[in-house]
Design a protein around this motif. Structure first.
Motif, PDB file in Angstrom:
ATOM      1  N   GLN A 118     -69.110  61.157  11.242  1.00  0.00           N
ATOM      2  CA  GLN A 118     -68.385  61.311   9.974  1.00  0.00           C
ATOM      3  C   GLN A 118     -67.990  62.762   9.703  1.00  0.00           C
ATOM      4  O   GLN A 118     -67.205  63.018   8.808  1.00  0.00           O
ATOM      5  N   GLY A 119     -68.556  63.671  10.464  1.00  0.00           N
ATOM      6  CA  GLY A 119     -68.194  65.074  10.341  1.00  0.00           C
ATOM      7  C   GLY A 119     -69.149  65.862   9.464  1.00  0.00           C
ATOM      8  O   GLY A 119     -69.804  65.312   8.578  1.00  0.00           O
ATOM      9  N   THR A 120     -69.222  67.156   9.718  1.00  0.00           N
ATOM     10  CA  THR A 120     -70.016  68.061   8.900  1.00  0.00           C
ATOM     11  C   THR A 120     -69.206  69.330   8.662  1.00  0.00           C
ATOM     12  O   THR A 120     -68.559  69.844   9.565  1.00  0.00           O
ATOM     13  N   GLN A 121     -69.222  69.803   7.423  1.00  0.00           N
ATOM     14  CA  GLN A 121     -68.397  70.950   7.049  1.00  0.00           C
ATOM     15  C   GLN A 121     -69.055  72.261   7.460  1.00  0.00           C
ATOM     16  O   GLN A 121     -70.234  72.487   7.184  1.00  0.00           O
ATOM     17  N   VAL A 122     -68.267  73.108   8.082  1.00  0.00           N
ATOM     18  CA  VAL A 122     -68.683  74.470   8.398  1.00  0.00           C
ATOM     19  C   VAL A 122     -67.700  75.415   7.716  1.00  0.00           C
ATOM     20  O   VAL A 122     -66.484  75.311   7.928  1.00  0.00           O
ATOM     21  N   THR A 123     -68.222  76.307   6.900  1.00  0.00           N
ATOM     22  CA  THR A 123     -67.390  77.272   6.203  1.00  0.00           C
ATOM     23  C   THR A 123     -67.882  78.669   6.541  1.00  0.00           C
ATOM     24  O   THR A 123     -69.060  78.973   6.349  1.00  0.00           O
TER      25      THR A 123
END
Length: 126
Positions: A118-123
């Motif tokens: 489902q994805g994971t956010q990297v900022t």
């Protein structure tokens, strides 16, 4: 069916590091090559790197080569993406994906990967 669940994303300053994990469940993990892809806002999905089922071969996009490392632990059904020297342009949602294969050949073509997390956010902040 293979279910994939990413974790480890977050906010990091430029130059920092993060390690993403992708836990797999379902069919035999060792039948699948694993890939990492990312998608930044307003952009298409981009290949990051891949690792073959045995863990003996890896491939990377030029944009991350030398900074990112993929590994896998088949006993834990988990693949990792170690990211170092992060840049603001690395900001994206990161996805892991699984590709069934009977050979050791690697591919960065997203259409070959049948299963996605489902994805994971990297900022990455500057």
């Amino acid at each position: 069916q293979v279910q994939l669940l990413e974790s480890g994303g977050g906010l990091v300053q430029a130059g920092g590091s993060l390690r993403l994990s992708c836990a797999a469940s379902g069919r035999a993990f060792t039948n699948y090559h694993m890939g990492w892809f990312r998608q930044a806002p307003g952009k298409g999905r981009e290949f990051v790197g891949t690792i073959n089922w045995s863990g003996t071969g890896t491939g990377y996009a030029d944009s991350v080569k030398g900074r990112f490392t993929i590994s896998r632990d088949n006993a834990k059904n988990t693949v990792y993406l170690q990211m170092s020297s992060l840049k603001p342009e690395d900001t994206a949602v990161y996805y892991c994906a699984a590709r069934y294969s009977t050979t050791q050949s690697l591919s960065g073509l997203a259409s070959l990967y049948a299963y996605w997390g489902q994805g994971t956010q990297v900022t990455v902040s500057s």
